[in-house]
Design an enzyme around this catalytic site. Structure first.
Site, mmCIF file in Angstrom:
data_model
loop_
_atom_site.group_PDB
_atom_site.id
_atom_site.type_symbol
_atom_site.label_atom_id
_atom_site.label_comp_id
_atom_site.label_asym_id
_atom_site.label_seq_id
_atom_site.Cartn_x
_atom_site.Cartn_y
_atom_site.Cartn_z
ATOM 1 N N ASP A 167 0.055 -25.310 104.574
ATOM 2 C CA ASP A 167 0.063 -23.977 105.203
ATOM 3 C C ASP A 167 -0.298 -22.877 104.203
ATOM 4 O OD1 ASP A 167 1.933 -25.978 105.981
ATOM 5 O OD2 ASP A 167 2.991 -24.614 107.299
ATOM 6 N N ASP A 213 4.903 -16.996 101.867
ATOM 7 C CA ASP A 213 4.348 -16.567 103.157
ATOM 8 C C ASP A 213 3.989 -15.091 103.218
ATOM 9 O OD1 ASP A 213 4.109 -18.958 104.574
ATOM 10 O OD2 ASP A 213 6.261 -19.017 104.920
HETATM 11 N N1 GLY Z 1 4.025 -22.347 108.189
HETATM 12 C C1 GLY Z 1 5.028 -22.982 108.937
HETATM 13 C C2 GLY Z 1 4.550 -23.591 110.180
HETATM 14 O O1 GLY Z 1 3.375 -23.741 110.425
HETATM 15 O O2 GLY Z 1 5.399 -23.957 110.978
#
Ligand code: GLY
Length: 386
Positions: free
Chosen positions: A167, A107
């Site tokens: 994601d 992330d």
């Molecule tokens: N990237 C984690 C979410 O969208 O909750």
């Protein structure tokens, strides 16, 4: 009915003109002062993430959402041009600097590009560049040549040997930037390979995506297709679909490769024509929850989708007017019914997002990344209006 709603929004006057920036500023100031207050006794808490049990839920800098609050301050600076927001944005960005070396998550794109990336874009301060380059190097360290994808998570290693979540498409923007900055093609090659393999293994024929695909490092092939935050392995978790739409729109912008435009358009069709989209267009948290319509919405998915469509709708494609109209309609719908009334919701601008329903937290509540993509969509509308 849905067609009528879109048509009405199509002929409506400029959406941005209706954005109540003064009330959004008031909300963001409330959040800012709450954070500053909390930090005086807990300096490790850096960013408001959501409301849990009627209380402001603040996170430490290693949380995946830590870059969104500085990002919101930067976007407010972009929208208003006020130095107050620039000063606060810079202050809230700088303490994330050490995250550039944090290799425990995929992330880093969210954390560093929403904070430092916006800082560089809006100030052009060259001293910020090495931080982003280092973050891109750290993120690239999670790429496996044989699998051809960046590893998302290190947790749940009993269930998944090498999990990659949809994601992760969002984190590629940092890599594209790093190649342009350094002239080192490797970051870009990693991002392109990741995006191509995600089309291959995450996407279903109808244009929807799995949430988690886990790979076997021995063979480099997928061995499990699951969900973590959605209704079921086979379902279309709303935010995951929005991440994919945004991710492929951005990847096309950065590469000009048609395969990525085609993918973005395919996801766009899946979303804007989905039969279980409600009349006001704000998606339910998962398109396949059998309890629809008696389930929560996810305004974060709506905001991400809106921001993505407001970019996809500027490309030279036959569907452009339709995508643009839908993006505007989503923002109008958020503004009509999904904003926090001023002085409520502890400073969050939007309400009614759903973070992790299966884990029973952050359900139908304000969440920081919904505000981020809502504000980003407003900057895109502002530019379109001009
Ligand atoms: N990237 C984690 C979410 O969208 O909750």
């Amino acid at each position: 009915m849905k067609k009528l709603v879109v048509l009405l929004f199509l002929i409506a006057p400029q959406v941005f003109a209706q954005a109540d920036l003064a009330s959004h500023e008031a909300q963001l100031k409330t959040a800012l002062f709450a954070v500053e207050n909390a930090r005086s006794s807990r300096p490790d808490l850096c960013s408001p993430r959501s409301v849990r049990a009627d209380t402001l839920f603040l996170v430490k800098d290693r949380d995946w959402t830590s870059g969104f609050f500085p990002g919101n301050l930067w976007l407010m600076y972009e929208l208003t041009g006020k130095d107050f927001w620039k000063d606060k944005a810079l202050e809230n960005t700088m303490h994330l600097e050490h995250i550039k070396n944090y290799g425990g998550t995929h992330d880093l794109g969210f954390m560093m590009y929403c904070s430092f990336g916006n800082a560089l874009r809006l100030t052009n301060d060259a001293s910020l560049k090495p931080v982003l380059v280092q973050a891109a190097k750290t993120l690239s360290g999670r790429f496996d040549e044989k699998i051809g994808l960046i590893r998302s998570w290190d947790h749940n290693s009993n269930s998944w040997k090498y999990p990659v979540i949809i994601d992760n498409m969002m984190n590629l923007e940092l890599l594209f930037w790093a190649s342009k900055e350094t002239n080192d093609p490797q970051f870009r090659e990693i991002a392109i390979t990741h995006a191509q393999n995600t089309i291959k293994h995450h996407y279903r024929p109808d244009g929807s995506s799995f949430h988690v695909v886990s790979y076997d490092p021995a063979t480099g092939l997928p061995e499990k297709k699951n969900t973590h935050q959605g209704f079921s392995d086979a379902s279309a978790w709303a935010r995951g679909q929005a991440w994919g739409l945004y991710g492929y729109t951005m990847t096309y912008r950065e590469t000009g490769q048609k395969e990525f435009l085609d993918q973005a358009v395919k996801i766009g069709h899946f979303l804007i024509n989905h039969p279980r989209t409600p009349a006001d267009l704000i998606p339910y948290w998962d398109y396949d929850d059998p309890a629809i319509p008696h389930v929560p919405r996810d305004v974060s998915a709506a905001a991400i989708m809106a921001s993505a469509l407001l970019e996809l709708g500027t490309f030279d494609i036959p569907e452009a007017p339709q995508f643009l109209a839908y993006g505007k309609a989503l923002i109008k719908s958020i503004q009509a019914s999904y904003l926090s009334p001023v002085s409520t919701n502890l400073g969050f601008i939007t309400d009614h997002s759903t973070g992790h329903l299966p884990a029973k937290h952050e359900i139908d509540t304000p969440i920081v990344y919904a505000d981020y993509y809502y504000l980003e969509a407003l900057t895109r509308l502002q530019k379109l209006d001009k």
